[in-house]
Design an enzyme around this catalytic site. Structure first.
Site, PDB file in Angstrom:
ATOM      1  N   THR A 188      76.633  -6.297 -36.740  1.00  0.00           N
ATOM      2  CA  THR A 188      77.071  -7.246 -37.778  1.00  0.00           C
ATOM      3  C   THR A 188      78.354  -7.928 -37.327  1.00  0.00           C
ATOM      4  OG1 THR A 188      76.073  -5.894 -39.500  1.00  0.00           O
ATOM      5  CG2 THR A 188      77.766  -7.455 -40.201  1.00  0.00           C
TER       6      THR A 188
ATOM      7  N   SER B  86      74.131   2.020 -42.188  1.00  0.00           N
ATOM      8  CA  SER B  86      75.400   1.334 -41.912  1.00  0.00           C
ATOM      9  C   SER B  86      76.362   2.230 -41.131  1.00  0.00           C
ATOM     10  CB  SER B  86      76.056   0.947 -43.239  1.00  0.00           C
ATOM     11  OG  SER B  86      77.387   0.548 -43.043  1.00  0.00           O
TER      12      SER B  86
ATOM     13  N   HIS C 103      75.870 -11.971 -45.636  1.00  0.00           N
ATOM     14  CA  HIS C 103      76.362 -10.685 -46.136  1.00  0.00           C
ATOM     15  C   HIS C 103      76.241 -10.613 -47.665  1.00  0.00           C
ATOM     16  CE1 HIS C 103      78.673  -7.455 -43.914  1.00  0.00           C
ATOM     17  NE2 HIS C 103      78.824  -6.998 -45.141  1.00  0.00           N
TER      18      HIS C 103
ATOM     19  N   LYS D  58      73.495  -9.674 -36.852  1.00  0.00           N
ATOM     20  CA  LYS D  58      73.410 -10.008 -38.284  1.00  0.00           C
ATOM     21  C   LYS D  58      74.626 -10.832 -38.686  1.00  0.00           C
ATOM     22  CE  LYS D  58      73.147  -7.566 -42.750  1.00  0.00           C
ATOM     23  NZ  LYS D  58      74.505  -7.562 -43.290  1.00  0.00           N
TER      24      LYS D  58
ATOM     25  N   TYR E   9      79.272  -1.671 -36.617  1.00  0.00           N
ATOM     26  CA  TYR E   9      80.511  -2.441 -36.718  1.00  0.00           C
ATOM     27  C   TYR E   9      81.367  -2.065 -35.516  1.00  0.00           C
ATOM     28  CZ  TYR E   9      80.098  -4.076 -41.593  1.00  0.00           C
ATOM     29  OH  TYR E   9      79.718  -4.708 -42.752  1.00  0.00           O
TER      30      TYR E   9
HETATM   31  C1  FMN Z   1      77.694  -2.776 -51.535  1.00  0.00           C
HETATM   32  C2  FMN Z   1      77.297  -3.464 -50.269  1.00  0.00           C
HETATM   33  C3  FMN Z   1      77.647  -2.906 -49.061  1.00  0.00           C
HETATM   34  C4  FMN Z   1      77.265  -3.527 -47.873  1.00  0.00           C
HETATM   35  N1  FMN Z   1      77.568  -2.924 -46.674  1.00  0.00           N
HETATM   36  C5  FMN Z   1      77.171  -3.507 -45.520  1.00  0.00           C
HETATM   37  C6  FMN Z   1      77.425  -2.874 -44.278  1.00  0.00           C
HETATM   38  O1  FMN Z   1      77.986  -1.786 -44.209  1.00  0.00           O
HETATM   39  N2  FMN Z   1      77.027  -3.516 -43.149  1.00  0.00           N
HETATM   40  C7  FMN Z   1      76.387  -4.732 -43.173  1.00  0.00           C
HETATM   41  O2  FMN Z   1      76.050  -5.281 -42.127  1.00  0.00           O
HETATM   42  N3  FMN Z   1      76.117  -5.340 -44.352  1.00  0.00           N
HETATM   43  C8  FMN Z   1      76.481  -4.762 -45.511  1.00  0.00           C
HETATM   44  N4  FMN Z   1      76.188  -5.355 -46.701  1.00  0.00           N
HETATM   45  C9  FMN Z   1      75.421  -6.621 -46.703  1.00  0.00           C
HETATM   46  C10 FMN Z   1      73.921  -6.342 -46.734  1.00  0.00           C
HETATM   47  O3  FMN Z   1      73.478  -5.779 -45.517  1.00  0.00           O
HETATM   48  C11 FMN Z   1      73.111  -7.627 -46.951  1.00  0.00           C
HETATM   49  O4  FMN Z   1      73.496  -8.586 -45.980  1.00  0.00           O
HETATM   50  C12 FMN Z   1      73.278  -8.230 -48.341  1.00  0.00           C
HETATM   51  O5  FMN Z   1      73.438  -7.235 -49.324  1.00  0.00           O
HETATM   52  C13 FMN Z   1      72.057  -9.064 -48.653  1.00  0.00           C
HETATM   53  O6  FMN Z   1      72.177  -9.699 -49.870  1.00  0.00           O
HETATM   54  P1  FMN Z   1      71.493  -9.158 -51.228  1.00  0.00           P
HETATM   55  O7  FMN Z   1      72.350  -8.029 -51.705  1.00  0.00           O
HETATM   56  O8  FMN Z   1      71.555 -10.349 -52.132  1.00  0.00           O
HETATM   57  O9  FMN Z   1      70.095  -8.713 -50.904  1.00  0.00           O
HETATM   58  C14 FMN Z   1      76.543  -4.752 -47.900  1.00  0.00           C
HETATM   59  C15 FMN Z   1      76.170  -5.288 -49.137  1.00  0.00           C
HETATM   60  C16 FMN Z   1      76.528  -4.654 -50.308  1.00  0.00           C
HETATM   61  C17 FMN Z   1      76.088  -5.253 -51.613  1.00  0.00           C
END
Ligand code: FMN
Length: 375
Positions: free
Chosen positions: A164, A115, A265, A241, A138
């Protein structure tokens, strides 16, 4: 809270067991931040509910003795379709954070996605990762900073950019706010250290007619021309994404985006957005059978992965489960969680009579017809 173990603890029988165990390893308010969704968590729940359907109807007497999970994803040969989603601030779960996750990904031949908001630098993560590693971008308020991140990712050996687009502004996770969660000092965005601090629009500078959301939080949000600018300024394949609509998917594919991640997300942005799985069939129909599509949000088991592939995904990304496993047993835990997911997928394929991912696809057309009835 317990420090991460250097062995796999007893009591883990499936990948999702890491979710339950993580409560002993991640401090309570941080766990609420990781587990939670935005606002009333409607979308968070919808993601999980969506995987309760459809049922998988097995085919009998099929020879799966030469079965495998290999695939080719925009020219990359992968051993299995289970990739790691970008998850920010992983030192919330383990002191070594993303470098541990990257080591696990390398050991399991899995793509690691680092990330922009990782708590270890993208260079440190790249050194720990295997050959196939992606950088999640980002947009930053200053184009020069965004461009520098792209150049750093290229120089560090990342093999794709994941842009994203669904999180320019987030609605808060209420449970973690109420529990008083604050990002600790050692879980800051390491990649952004050293850049001139972005100046958020100050509320007091807004006129009475202006909004803290539109003219404030969204002032620097990217538009279509910003994405075109990224495409023109990198030699890496670009994935987008956060796609939930067929018209957006088609427009992105036509402008030269290499692949899309159908995602909400993990229910952390627009509360009320549909489950990713629910919109996957219409997005697959829009972009055609050969365009690379990934899906995340709500995957907790191999049977969930099977369903996603059957409804049109080429591969899936895993979000929260990677952090839970990281908290319990570091790189070993993440690797074990990935192994369990892969075995669960293989078991599901074998029981369903599918020897290859292509055979999962074969049964998908009928499912997608049925899914059109879903609102
Ligand atoms: C704590 C946390 C931080 C996240 N940080 C990012 C991020 O920095 N960039 C991003 O594109 N998605 C981020 N996401 C989303 C994840 O990439 C992903 O889309 C999502 O967790 C998928 O769902 P799941 O947790 O049910 O597998 C984050 C998700 C969580 C839970």
């Amino acid at each position: 809270m317990n420090p991460a173990l250097n062995h796999i603890p007893p009591g883990i029988f499936c990948a999702q067991d890491y979710e339950r165990l993580a409560a002993d390893f991640i401090p309570h308010p941080a766990l609420l931040y990781i587990a939670g969704g935005s606002a009333r968590e409607t979308t968070l729940r919808a993601n999980l509910d969506a995987f309760e359907n459809p049922c998988i109807r097995p085919r009998l007497l099929r020879d799966v003795s030469a079965g495998h999970t290999r695939l080719s994803l925009f020219g990359r040969a992968l051993l299995h379709p289970v990739l790691l989603a970008p998850v920010a601030f992983q030192t919330l779960a383990h002191p070594l954070g993303e470098t541990e996750t990257a080591r696990a990904a390398a050991a399991m031949d899995t793509v690691m996605t680092c990330s922009t908001l990782s708590s270890r630098t993208l260079e440190d993560v790249a050194r720990a990762a295997g050959t196939e590693k992606w950088f999640q971008l980002y947009f930053q308020p200053a184009r020069a900073v965004t461009l520098d991140l792209i150049h750093r990712a290229e120089a560090a050996g990342y093999t794709a950019l994941v842009v994203t687009l669904d999180a320019s502004i987030r609605s808060p996770g209420l449970a973690s706010l109420r529990a008083g969660f604050q990002m600790p000092d050692d879980a800051q965005a390491a990649n952004l250290v050293g850049y001139p601090a972005a100046k958020p629009v100050q509320r007091e500078t807004l006129t009475a007619e202006q909004s803290a959301i539109f003219q404030g939080g969204m002032a620097h949000a990217p538009h279509w021309d910003d994405l075109a600018w990224v495409l023109a300024n990198t030699r890496l394949p670009v994935l987008v994404k956060g796609v939930l609509r067929a018209d957006d998917a088609l427009a992105l594919a036509r402008m030269g985006v290499t692949a899309l991640v159908v995602s909400n997300h993990g229910g952390r942005t627009l509360d009320g957005a549909p489950a990713s799985l629910a919109v996957l069939p219409e997005i697959r129909a829009a972009v055609g059978e050969d365009y690379p599509l990934l899906l995340d949000s709500g995957i907790r088991s191999g049977a969930d992965i099977f369903r996603a592939l059957a409804l049109g995904a080429d591969a899936v990304m895993i979000g929260r489960l990677q952090v839970y496993a990281l908290s319990v047993a570091g790189a070993l835990g993440v690797a074990h969680m990935l192994k369990l997911l892969r075995e669960e997928l293989e078991l599901c394929m074998a029981q369903a009579g599918c020897a290859t991912l292509a055979e999962i696809r074969e049964i998908s057309i009928r499912w997608r017809e049925a899914a059109k009835a879903v609102p």
